[in-house]
Design a protein around this motif. Structure first.
Motif, short mmCIF file in Angstrom:
data_model
loop_
_atom_site.label_atom_id
_atom_site.label_comp_id
_atom_site.label_asym_id
_atom_site.label_seq_id
_atom_site.Cartn_x
_atom_site.Cartn_y
_atom_site.Cartn_z
N LYS A 1 0.81 -1.23 0.00
CA LYS A 1 0.00 0.00 0.00
C LYS A 1 0.84 1.27 0.00
CE LYS A 1 -4.24 -1.78 1.89
NZ LYS A 1 -5.27 -1.61 2.91
N LEU A 2 2.12 1.14 0.09
CA LEU A 2 2.95 2.34 0.13
C LEU A 2 2.90 3.04 -1.22
CD1 LEU A 2 6.14 1.33 2.10
CD2 LEU A 2 4.00 2.29 2.91
N THR A 3 2.96 4.37 -1.17
CA THR A 3 2.95 5.13 -2.41
C THR A 3 4.18 6.04 -2.45
OG1 THR A 3 1.79 7.02 -1.51
CG2 THR A 3 0.43 5.20 -2.31
N ASP A 4 4.23 6.82 -3.47
CA ASP A 4 5.36 7.72 -3.65
C ASP A 4 5.52 8.69 -2.49
OD1 ASP A 4 5.79 6.49 -5.98
OD2 ASP A 4 4.93 8.07 -7.25
N ARG A 5 4.43 8.91 -1.78
CA ARG A 5 4.49 9.86 -0.68
C ARG A 5 5.50 9.40 0.38
NH1 ARG A 5 0.49 10.65 3.71
NH2 ARG A 5 1.12 12.57 4.72
N SER A 6 5.50 8.10 0.67
CA SER A 6 6.44 7.56 1.65
C SER A 6 7.87 7.88 1.25
CB SER A 6 6.29 6.04 1.74
OG SER A 6 5.05 5.70 2.26
N LEU A 7 8.16 7.67 -0.03
CA LEU A 7 9.53 7.90 -0.47
C LEU A 7 9.92 9.36 -0.36
CD1 LEU A 7 10.17 5.58 -3.50
CD2 LEU A 7 10.26 5.16 -1.06
N ARG A 8 8.95 10.22 -0.64
CA ARG A 8 9.25 11.65 -0.53
C ARG A 8 9.62 12.01 0.90
NH1 ARG A 8 5.25 12.65 -4.23
NH2 ARG A 8 3.70 13.24 -2.70
N VAL A 9 8.83 11.43 1.83
CA VAL A 9 9.10 11.73 3.24
C VAL A 9 10.46 11.16 3.64
CG1 VAL A 9 8.26 11.48 5.57
CG2 VAL A 9 6.65 11.70 3.70
N GLY B 1 3.21 0.01 -5.36
CA GLY B 1 2.62 1.34 -5.44
C GLY B 1 3.62 2.44 -5.77
N ILE B 2 4.87 2.07 -5.90
CA ILE B 2 5.93 3.06 -6.09
C ILE B 2 6.09 3.38 -7.57
CG2 ILE B 2 8.37 3.54 -5.72
CD1 ILE B 2 7.10 3.13 -3.12
N GLY B 3 6.30 4.64 -7.87
CA GLY B 3 6.53 5.03 -9.25
C GLY B 3 7.76 5.91 -9.38
N ASP B 4 7.95 6.44 -10.57
CA ASP B 4 9.15 7.24 -10.84
C ASP B 4 9.23 8.48 -9.96
OD1 ASP B 4 9.94 5.54 -12.73
OD2 ASP B 4 9.14 6.68 -14.43
N SER B 5 8.10 9.11 -9.71
CA SER B 5 8.17 10.34 -8.94
C SER B 5 8.57 10.03 -7.50
CB SER B 5 6.84 11.08 -8.99
OG SER B 5 5.84 10.28 -8.39
N GLU C 1 6.59 -2.32 -10.39
CA GLU C 1 6.25 -2.21 -11.80
C GLU C 1 6.07 -0.77 -12.25
OE1 GLU C 1 2.91 -4.64 -11.53
OE2 GLU C 1 4.07 -6.49 -11.50
N GLY C 2 5.79 0.09 -11.28
CA GLY C 2 5.55 1.48 -11.65
C GLY C 2 6.83 2.24 -11.97
N LEU D 1 17.02 -3.68 -10.12
CA LEU D 1 15.91 -3.24 -10.96
C LEU D 1 15.17 -4.42 -11.59
CD1 LEU D 1 17.70 -0.24 -12.67
CD2 LEU D 1 15.85 -0.10 -11.04
N LYS D 2 15.26 -5.57 -10.97
CA LYS D 2 14.58 -6.75 -11.53
C LYS D 2 13.08 -6.52 -11.51
CE LYS D 2 17.96 -10.20 -10.19
NZ LYS D 2 18.28 -11.21 -9.20
N GLY D 3 12.43 -6.89 -12.59
CA GLY D 3 10.99 -6.86 -12.63
C GLY D 3 10.40 -5.46 -12.60
N THR D 4 11.21 -4.46 -12.90
CA THR D 4 10.65 -3.11 -12.98
C THR D 4 10.34 -2.79 -14.44
OG1 THR D 4 12.83 -2.14 -13.22
CG2 THR D 4 11.98 -2.33 -11.00
N GLY D 5 9.78 -1.64 -14.62
CA GLY D 5 9.44 -1.25 -15.98
C GLY D 5 10.60 -0.63 -16.74
#
Lengths: 648, 203
Positions: free
Chosen positions: A527-535, A553-557, A599-600, A623-627
């Protein structure tokens, strides 16, 4: 008539002349070989020549051995699977294909030629039928004799599965290597007491002994070690059915420096445990580990636990362990005494896989031994919240580590848990001041309540691992953090397998101790999103390792957010832009980053990774299994050859 | 050489031993006899060689035989050919006083027999002789080696073994095998294990 012709005419046709010479004569020729290279070439000529030369020592050669500097050899010289050499230690590890007499003899030849001392020798053979004939392709007594003669300074010998080695080889080691300090035999099925008695008699420096699956070794060997090996510090006995309580009691009671004993798959009578308890005043403190040990009763165990000399106790799958053995500990003595004398020295306790170990046992144990610093429970399904709470209370002054792994009884039901809070919540001191490490792994029933309960006890935790529990939500984790809010020294956090936690937990975690965190593991937190990484990017200046495996849930941003140190919220895009423009962001300490299965994450993050590699310290990225495309990875690899970018 | 039979007296036997009958078998046969002491060695092809007793003592085999009382007649050495024995006798003569074996004689000395036999350092001349002695072809060298081994003569053994070791210097494994006429009895796996340990030696 020339002399040569006369020789030839008289002798007749006999090509294989030299092999008719006796061994002494061949050896005499070898003794005139000067260069190591010539010695090795001659050793490689035939089996007989190899074995002859292998049995020669450095002083058997006429010419002084050339100094290694005179002969510059390529690295292949060392040719061993794993060799570490420093000033005091040279170890050889021969495994499988290279573990045979031929190799041992060649080692001896090479060592003799170069005056190379080997102090650590490990031989691991595979369990196949030995090749037929007098082959050199297995490790036998002959090989052991050769190496022990060639390396009289051997200090540690480990034989794994060398089932052709018998007493003869072991006796050769014993007589040739008086400096032997460690002997470790695994599956030495031909070795019996005689070989080990030889070791006990000759190697008085022996300090570490392992006998696993030595089916012909009995009490006699143990008694010999008891009598002669006064330096014995470490003893591990595993599956040696001929050993009985007599030998065990002898060695346990007499070796004064014995500090660590591990016994597994054996029958141990009370008498042996009493021997541990009855160790003399000048003998060292002892830590005892038992696995699948049967035959002792609660009486023996009681003596053991009460022994002041016992420092650590680890029990795994022991049938004799039940609540009776513990209740007797206290039941027998009067209450005042049990607290004062019993098990004062016990510091480390590990109980694994003991079905009989219950709350009662844990409570009694912690009441008798209030100095426990390390408490590990694994697969003790009958231990519940109540037992844990009591144990924490009893040992609050000293507890440093609490590890609960796969204890499914903890937090078994809502009802029980509430009871725990009601009955024992008051007993929990506000803090265990020394508790540094909290590990709760795969305890299926653990929920938020238990976590907040434990949170009250956790003091200056520097490492928290709460892994793989489905029932925990943000609420439980945040309340755990709330109790330890003031502790700013936490350095490692592992929240793997938390499918239900969200960015909230990460924000709370980073807010509480982001300043000091240098390792965060968030595997499978879906359930983690990019927001966690920003913090994380903003508040964790010391972070050097981040594992986001399976965080879909993680993406490039989000990755860009990792670079947003100090920038305000929502700065990810700006940073992305800044990265594109080539302006340097703040330096990052991150060196290990795993984005496996995210995957994001796409090629969009390549520039950010590149910046982290250029301006930061990034060296390892999964980076295994990433886009991310293959071409992107190749470009990164080309640009940053010192970094490791993993991909399929 | 265990034969106690001294054989019929040969015409070449120069020194008769009149005191032989009264000696105990344990005593050295020639002890106390005056004049130059000489024994006769007979090769496998019936050649006879005269050798000074003290020189012959360089060979442990001959010494044992002499002490057992076999030194009276020609001493048969059936496994040595004439040319080999000739060379060996010459070496014994040149090595007189060689410390390599004279030390040993002094130690085992009985009743002052070798008291005048002080060890000397090998002179340059002796060393030159040694070099010359072993500058023969492979087969001849092996014959000398076997002779040295049979006679148990330390000086001879040293010279020949040194030469054999010099001969294989810088040879590859195959060349050593060919030189000594040995068969490679390693299995491929065993040879691989050796190569792995000493790869540099196979280059």
């Amino acid at each position: 008539m020339p002399l040569q012709d006369i020789f030839s005419s008289i002798r007749g046709a006999d090509p294989d002349l030299i092999s008719k010479l006796p061994d002494e004569c061949t050896t005499h020729i070898f003794s005139y070989l000067t260069s190591p290279r010539d010695r090795c070439s001659c050793a490689a000529v035939s089996r007989k020549w190899l074995l002859l030369q292998a049995l020669m020592g450095p002083c058997d050669f006429r010419c002084p051995s050339p100094t290694p500097s005179l002969c510059s050899f390529p690295e292949g010289l060392n040719g061993c699977n794993g060799e570490q050499a420093d000033e005091t230690k040279t170890s050889r590890f021969l495994a499988f294909g290279s573990a045979n007499d031929a190799r041992l003899a060649a080692m001896a030849v090479g060592a003799c030629a170069l005056e190379r001392a080997v102090t650590h020798l490990t031989i691991r053979t595979h369990f196949i039928d030995p090749p037929p004939g007098s082959s050199l392709l297995e490790v036998t007594d002959r090989g052991l004799k050769i190496v022990s003669r060639a390396f009289p300074e051997l200090r540690y010998v480990t034989l794994l599965g060398c089932d052709a080695v018998s007493n003869e080889g072991l006796a050769a080691v014993a007589t040739c290597c008086p400096m032997l300090e460690g002997l470790h035999l695994f599956n030495a099925c031909q070795v019996s007491e005689d070989g080990l008695i030889a070791v006990a008699l000759n190697c008085l420096k022996l300090s570490s002994l392992t006998l696993h699956m030595c089916h012909h070794v009995g009490d006699g060997a143990l008694k010999a070690f008891a009598q002669w090996s006064s330096n014995l510090e470490f003893l591990s006995l595993d599956d040696c059915p001929l050993m009985g309580h007599d030998g065990l009691a002898a060695v346990l009671s007499s070796a004064p420096r014995l500090a660590k004993v591990a016994i597994a798959f054996m029958e141990v009578r009370d008498v042996a445990l009493e021997a541990v308890a009855g160790r003399g005043g000048e003998s060292s403190v002892l830590s005892l580990s038992m696995e699948e040990v049967s035959g002792f009763t609660h009486l023996g165990f009681r003596q053991l636990v009460q022994a002041a000399k016992l420092h650590g106790l680890s029990v795994r799958r022991c049938a004799g362990m039940d609540v009776a053995s513990f209740s007797n500990v206290v039941g027998s003595g009067n209450r005042g005494l049990s607290g004062a004398t019993a098990a004062v020295g016990l510091r480390r306790v590990a109980v694994r896989n003991c079905e009989g170990f219950t709350d009662g046992g844990l409570i009694v144990l912690s009441e008798s031994a209030r100095q426990i610093a390390y408490l590990r429970l694994e697969k003790c399904h009958k231990v519940t919240t109540r037992g844990i709470v009591n144990a924490i209370s009893n040992c609050s002054g000293t507890l440093k580590l609490l590890s609960l792994v796969m204890c499914n009884g903890i937090g078994a039901s809502q009802q029980q848990q509430e009871e725990g809070v009601v009955e024992h919540g008051a007993m929990i001191p506000s803090r265990c001041p020394h508790l540094q490490t909290l590990v709760i792994k795969n305890c299926r029933q653990v929920g938020d309540e238990f976590l907040s309960l434990v949170g009250r006890a956790v003091g200056k935790a520097t490492r928290i691992e709460v892994v793989g529990m489905r029932n925990i939500t943000d609420r439980g984790f945040v309340s755990l953090l709330m109790y330890m809010k003031r502790c700013s020294s936490m350095r490692e956090v592992d929240l793997s397998g938390y499918k239900r936690i969200t960015d909230w937990s990460v924000v709370a975690l980073v807010g509480a101790s982001g300043e000091t965190l240098n390792r965060i593991t968030l595997r499978g937190c879906l359930k983690l999103t990019d927001r966690s990484l920003r913090v994380i990017g903003q508040l964790c200046p010391l972070l050097d390792e981040l594992d986001l495996t399976g965080c879909r849930g993680i993406g490039d941003s989000g990755v860009a957010g990792l670079l947003a140190r100090g920038a305000g919220g929502g700065a990810a895009l700006e940073v992305l832009q800044a990265a594109r423009d080539g302006t340097a962001p703040r330096k990052s300490l991150l060196d290990t980053l795993s984005l496996e299965g995210c995957e994001g994450v796409t090629d969009g993050c390549l520039r950010i990774l590149a910046d982290m590699a250029v301006h930061g310290s990034l060296v390892w990225v999964n980076l295994k299994g990433t886009g991310v495309s293959q071409g992107g990875i190749e470009a990164l690899r080309k640009a940053f050859p010192w970094c490791h970018f993993l991909q399929h | 050489m265990s034969s106690g039979d001294s054989g019929p007296s040969s015409s070449k036997q120069l020194v008769q031993q009149p005191a032989a009958a009264g000696r105990s078998p344990n005593q050295p046969p020639l002890l106390g006899a005056g004049g130059r002491k000489v024994i006769v060695l007979k090769s496998g092809d019936e050649e006879e060689f005269e050798v000074d007793l003290l020189d012959a003592m360089q060979s442990r085999t001959l010494r044992r035989a002499i002490e057992d009382g076999c030194g009276d007649g020609p001493m048969p050495l059936p496994n040595l050919t004439g040319p080999v024995l000739a060379k060996v006798v010459e070496l014994f003569r040149r090595h007189r006083g060689d410390p390599r074996w004279a030390d040993e004689l002094q130690e085992t000395e009985k009743e002052g027999m070798f008291k005048d036999y002080a060890p000397q350092k090998p002179t340059a001349e002796v060393k030159g002789f040694d070099r010359e002695f072993v500058s023969v072809d492979r087969d001849a060298l092996f014959d000398l080696l076997r002779a040295a081994n049979f006679l148990e003569a330390p000086g001879l053994l040293d010279v020949t073994c040194d030469a054999a070791a010099d001969a294989v210097m810088n040879m590859t494994v195959e060349e050593v095998r060919e030189y000594f006429g040995l068969v490679n009895d390693y299995t491929p796996e065993e040879e691989a294990a050796l190569r792995k340990q000493h790869e540099w030696a196979f280059q």
